[in-house]
Design a protein around this motif. Structure first.
Motif, PDB file in Angstrom:
ATOM      1  N   TYR A  85       0.816  -1.204   0.000  1.00 51.87           N
ATOM      2  CA  TYR A  85       0.000   0.000   0.000  1.00 51.87           C
ATOM      3  C   TYR A  85       0.857   1.264   0.000  1.00 51.87           C
ATOM      4  N   ALA A  86       0.386   2.256  -0.778  1.00 50.69           N
ATOM      5  CA  ALA A  86       0.877   3.627  -0.681  1.00 50.69           C
ATOM      6  C   ALA A  86      -0.194   4.421   0.058  1.00 50.69           C
ATOM      7  N   MET A  87       0.204   5.136   1.099  1.00 48.28           N
ATOM      8  CA  MET A  87      -0.757   5.786   1.989  1.00 48.28           C
ATOM      9  C   MET A  87      -0.676   7.299   1.887  1.00 48.28           C
ATOM     10  N   MET A  88      -1.845   7.953   1.921  1.00 47.40           N
ATOM     11  CA  MET A  88      -1.932   9.411   1.937  1.00 47.40           C
ATOM     12  C   MET A  88      -2.743   9.841   3.159  1.00 47.40           C
ATOM     13  N   PHE A  89      -2.212  10.828   3.894  1.00 45.89           N
ATOM     14  CA  PHE A  89      -2.975  11.419   4.990  1.00 45.89           C
ATOM     15  C   PHE A  89      -3.984  12.416   4.432  1.00 45.89           C
ATOM     16  N   ARG A  90      -5.149  12.448   5.028  1.00 43.67           N
ATOM     17  CA  ARG A  90      -6.153  13.467   4.715  1.00 43.67           C
ATOM     18  C   ARG A  90      -6.471  14.238   5.997  1.00 43.67           C
ATOM     19  N   ASP A  91      -7.148  15.381   5.853  1.00 40.41           N
ATOM     20  CA  ASP A  91      -7.508  16.224   7.006  1.00 40.41           C
ATOM     21  C   ASP A  91      -6.246  16.628   7.771  1.00 40.41           C
ATOM     22  N   ALA A  92      -5.256  17.114   7.024  1.00 38.12           N
ATOM     23  CA  ALA A  92      -3.928  17.335   7.589  1.00 38.12           C
ATOM     24  C   ALA A  92      -3.877  18.440   8.637  1.00 38.12           C
ATOM     25  N   ASN A  93      -4.834  19.346   8.646  1.00 32.29           N
ATOM     26  CA  ASN A  93      -4.799  20.454   9.599  1.00 32.29           C
ATOM     27  C   ASN A  93      -5.507  20.145  10.913  1.00 32.29           C
ATOM     28  N   ALA A  94      -6.030  18.933  11.047  1.00 29.13           N
ATOM     29  CA  ALA A  94      -6.763  18.542  12.250  1.00 29.13           C
ATOM     30  C   ALA A  94      -5.891  17.639  13.118  1.00 29.13           C
ATOM     31  N   PRO A  95      -6.289  17.391  14.373  1.00 29.89           N
ATOM     32  CA  PRO A  95      -5.521  16.478  15.224  1.00 29.89           C
ATOM     33  C   PRO A  95      -5.761  15.009  14.904  1.00 29.89           C
ATOM     34  N   ARG A  96      -6.742  14.735  14.071  1.00 25.95           N
ATOM     35  CA  ARG A  96      -7.042  13.367  13.633  1.00 25.95           C
ATOM     36  C   ARG A  96      -7.743  13.466  12.286  1.00 25.95           C
ATOM     37  N   GLY A  97      -7.743  12.370  11.561  1.00 25.68           N
ATOM     38  CA  GLY A  97      -8.396  12.396  10.250  1.00 25.68           C
ATOM     39  C   GLY A  97      -8.328  11.044   9.568  1.00 25.68           C
ATOM     40  N   ARG A  98      -8.501  11.068   8.253  1.00 28.42           N
ATOM     41  CA  ARG A  98      -8.532   9.844   7.465  1.00 28.42           C
ATOM     42  C   ARG A  98      -7.174   9.571   6.826  1.00 28.42           C
ATOM     43  N   VAL A  99      -6.953   8.307   6.491  1.00 32.80           N
ATOM     44  CA  VAL A  99      -5.877   7.938   5.582  1.00 32.80           C
ATOM     45  C   VAL A  99      -6.498   7.144   4.442  1.00 32.80           C
ATOM     46  N   GLN A 100      -5.939   7.291   3.269  1.00 30.36           N
ATOM     47  CA  GLN A 100      -6.396   6.535   2.103  1.00 30.36           C
ATOM     48  C   GLN A 100      -5.259   5.649   1.623  1.00 30.36           C
ATOM     49  N   LEU A 101      -5.606   4.427   1.247  1.00 26.78           N
ATOM     50  CA  LEU A 101      -4.624   3.464   0.775  1.00 26.78           C
ATOM     51  C   LEU A 101      -4.815   3.207  -0.711  1.00 26.78           C
ATOM     52  N   PHE A 102      -3.702   3.263  -1.427  1.00 22.36           N
ATOM     53  CA  PHE A 102      -3.670   3.005  -2.862  1.00 22.36           C
ATOM     54  C   PHE A 102      -2.717   1.843  -3.120  1.00 22.36           C
ATOM     55  N   SER A 103      -2.840   1.229  -4.269  1.00 22.33           N
ATOM     56  CA  SER A 103      -1.868   0.218  -4.651  1.00 22.33           C
ATOM     57  C   SER A 103      -0.519   0.887  -4.877  1.00 22.33           C
ATOM     58  N   ALA A 104       0.531   0.314  -4.295  1.00 17.24           N
ATOM     59  CA  ALA A 104       1.868   0.887  -4.429  1.00 17.24           C
ATOM     60  C   ALA A 104       2.496   0.430  -5.738  1.00 17.24           C
ATOM     61  N   LYS A 105       3.120   1.349  -6.414  1.00 12.97           N
ATOM     62  CA  LYS A 105       3.773   1.057  -7.696  1.00 12.97           C
ATOM     63  C   LYS A 105       5.109   0.380  -7.422  1.00 12.97           C
ATOM     64  N   SER A 106       5.340  -0.740  -8.062  1.00 12.00           N
ATOM     65  CA  SER A 106       6.587  -1.477  -7.866  1.00 12.00           C
ATOM     66  C   SER A 106       7.666  -1.007  -8.824  1.00 12.00           C
ATOM     67  N   GLY A 107       8.902  -1.339  -8.495  1.00 15.86           N
ATOM     68  CA  GLY A 107      10.013  -1.048  -9.387  1.00 15.86           C
ATOM     69  C   GLY A 107      10.412   0.408  -9.438  1.00 15.86           C
ATOM     70  N   THR A 108      10.099   1.180  -8.405  1.00 15.18           N
ATOM     71  CA  THR A 108      10.475   2.594  -8.377  1.00 15.18           C
ATOM     72  C   THR A 108      11.390   2.856  -7.186  1.00 15.18           C
ATOM     73  N   ASN A 109      12.230   3.881  -7.316  1.00 15.48           N
ATOM     74  CA  ASN A 109      13.130   4.234  -6.224  1.00 15.48           C
ATOM     75  C   ASN A 109      12.402   4.937  -5.091  1.00 15.48           C
ATOM     76  N   PHE A 110      11.322   5.627  -5.428  1.00 12.58           N
ATOM     77  CA  PHE A 110      10.557   6.355  -4.433  1.00 12.58           C
ATOM     78  C   PHE A 110       9.119   5.866  -4.437  1.00 12.58           C
ATOM     79  N   CYS A 111       8.459   6.067  -3.325  1.00 10.83           N
ATOM     80  CA  CYS A 111       7.081   5.594  -3.193  1.00 10.83           C
ATOM     81  C   CYS A 111       6.177   6.301  -4.186  1.00 10.83           C
ATOM     82  N   ALA A 112       5.313   5.543  -4.856  1.00 13.74           N
ATOM     83  CA  ALA A 112       4.381   6.105  -5.825  1.00 13.74           C
ATOM     84  C   ALA A 112       3.137   5.243  -5.892  1.00 13.74           C
ATOM     85  N   ARG A 113       2.024   5.864  -6.258  1.00 14.64           N
ATOM     86  CA  ARG A 113       0.773   5.134  -6.426  1.00 14.64           C
ATOM     87  C   ARG A 113       0.730   4.472  -7.792  1.00 14.64           C
ATOM     88  N   ALA A 114       0.227   3.247  -7.847  1.00 16.52           N
ATOM     89  CA  ALA A 114       0.077   2.574  -9.136  1.00 16.52           C
ATOM     90  C   ALA A 114      -1.138   3.098  -9.886  1.00 16.52           C
TER      91      ALA A 114
END
Length: 353
Positions: A232-261
């Motif tokens: 999974y590649a994860m993104m934080f949401r509701d970044a200005n709050a003390p709590r919020g959601r995270v969303q999970l995407f398929s992680a792209k393979s074969g890359t040097n840095f984390c990326a969404r597929a």
């Protein structure tokens, strides 16, 4: 043995070896790990303190051996302990989870070896690590008479696989008087733990951690490399709050840095800023549709572990991926510990000096 595979993020050389669920926002309970004894082992009633008396208990890992025993007269209800090991860093307990330091008041504290054992009315013991700002573990041990049973059957890994060295035991059997123990460990308090090999997230503090991975760059979670794994590649949401959601995407393979597929959201969870033991952390929580093994939580700690991004204020700076272990939650262990009689037979069978 399974291995944990991690992607690199844009701001980190490696993703964490750990990530799980939140203290106040758990969507659903994690599945339980039920530890059953080897067939034909005969249960024997034993208090954990009694198992530690005399020559104590022995734990084997390959050619490495650890012995934990009571080392002197009690000081009130506190029984002093002595742990000896053939290799530094190997302990009688906690080898089944990836931990090296607990973080208290923003400072890393090495777990070290237990100093005292305090008996509990239910037959368990409380192991006290370090004298100042101590870490407390509650350990329950179930005893089994294994006399006459094959030694190789009791050489199990933390994940309940046969250890490679078991083959060396051949047809050797335990002599009369041999006792094996299965243990269950619980932390007495909520505790933040860092893994043996720490990785850096590129964030100086928890607020920056959430902000950095809430825009374009996702954070790739560690996962157990196995058939059917979902990186999974994860993104934080509701970044200005003390709590919020995270969303999970398929992680792209074969890359040097984390990326969404792709831009398809596969699952959601939640994040929350928390202060545990005087230390700030961002703690994650996921629902039942997310396998904990795809976030870095191994089977034996499913009941106890929550992935946490921890902010030490002393020592090496910066937010580090680790775990929050919940007070009273069970950490299972499929490895056996042994009394002196059984341990002597194992040493002979494996050629351990």
């Amino acid at each position: 043995m399974t291995r944990m595979k991690a992607f690199a993020t844009a701001l980190a050389l490696a993703s964490p070896v750990a990530i799980a669920q939140a203290p106040t926002a758990v969507v659903s309970p994690l599945p339980q790990a039920d530890v059953q004894p080897v067939a034909d082992a005969t249960p024997v009633k034993v208090a954990a303190l009694d198992a530690l008396a005399g020559e104590g208990i022995y734990h084997f890992s390959g050619a490495r051996m650890v012995n934990l025993r009571i080392s002197g007269p009690p000081q009130g209800d506190r029984h002093p302990l002595k742990e000896t090991t053939s290799e530094a860093g190997q302990g009688a307990f906690n080898g089944n989870i990836d931990v090296a330091h607990f973080v208290r008041d923003g400072e890393r504290r090495a777990i070290g070896e237990p100093s005292f054992a305090i008996p509990e009315v239910d037959g368990s013991v409380q192991l006290v690590y370090q004298s100042s700002s101590p870490l407390h573990l509650k350990v329950t041990m179930r005893g089994y008479d294994v006399s006459g049973l094959p030694i190789r059957n009791f050489l199990r890994t933390a994940a309940n696989y046969t250890k490679p060295e078991a083959a060396r035991a051949g047809e050797a059997k335990f002599p009369s008087g041999s006792v094996a123990y299965l243990s269950t460990v619980r932390f007495q308090d909520d505790v933040l733990m860092l893994p043996r090999k720490e990785s850096f997230t590129g964030a100086a503090n928890t607020r920056q951690m959430v902000a950095n991975f809430s825009r374009e760059i996702p954070y790739c979670l560690s996962y157990e490399d196995r058939t059917g794994a979902k990186p999974y590649a994860m993104m934080f949401r509701d970044a200005n709050a003390p709590r919020g959601r995270v969303q999970l995407f398929s992680a792209k393979s074969g890359t040097n840095f984390c990326a969404r597929a792709s831009d398809e959201v596969l699952a959601e969870g939640s994040w929350e800023e928390a202060t545990v033991g005087g230390t700030k952390a961002v703690v994650l929580s996921f629902g039942a549709n997310v396998d904990p093994a795809d976030t870095g939580v191994v089977d034996v700690e499913r009941e106890a572990a929550r992935i946490a991004f921890i902010e030490p204020r002393k020592g090496a700076p910066g937010v580090r991926p680790g775990k929050l272990y919940k007070a009273g939650a069970r950490i299972a262990d499929y490895q056996y510990r042994f009394n002196a009689t059984a341990a002597a037979a194992i040493r002979t069978a494996l050629g351990v000096p």
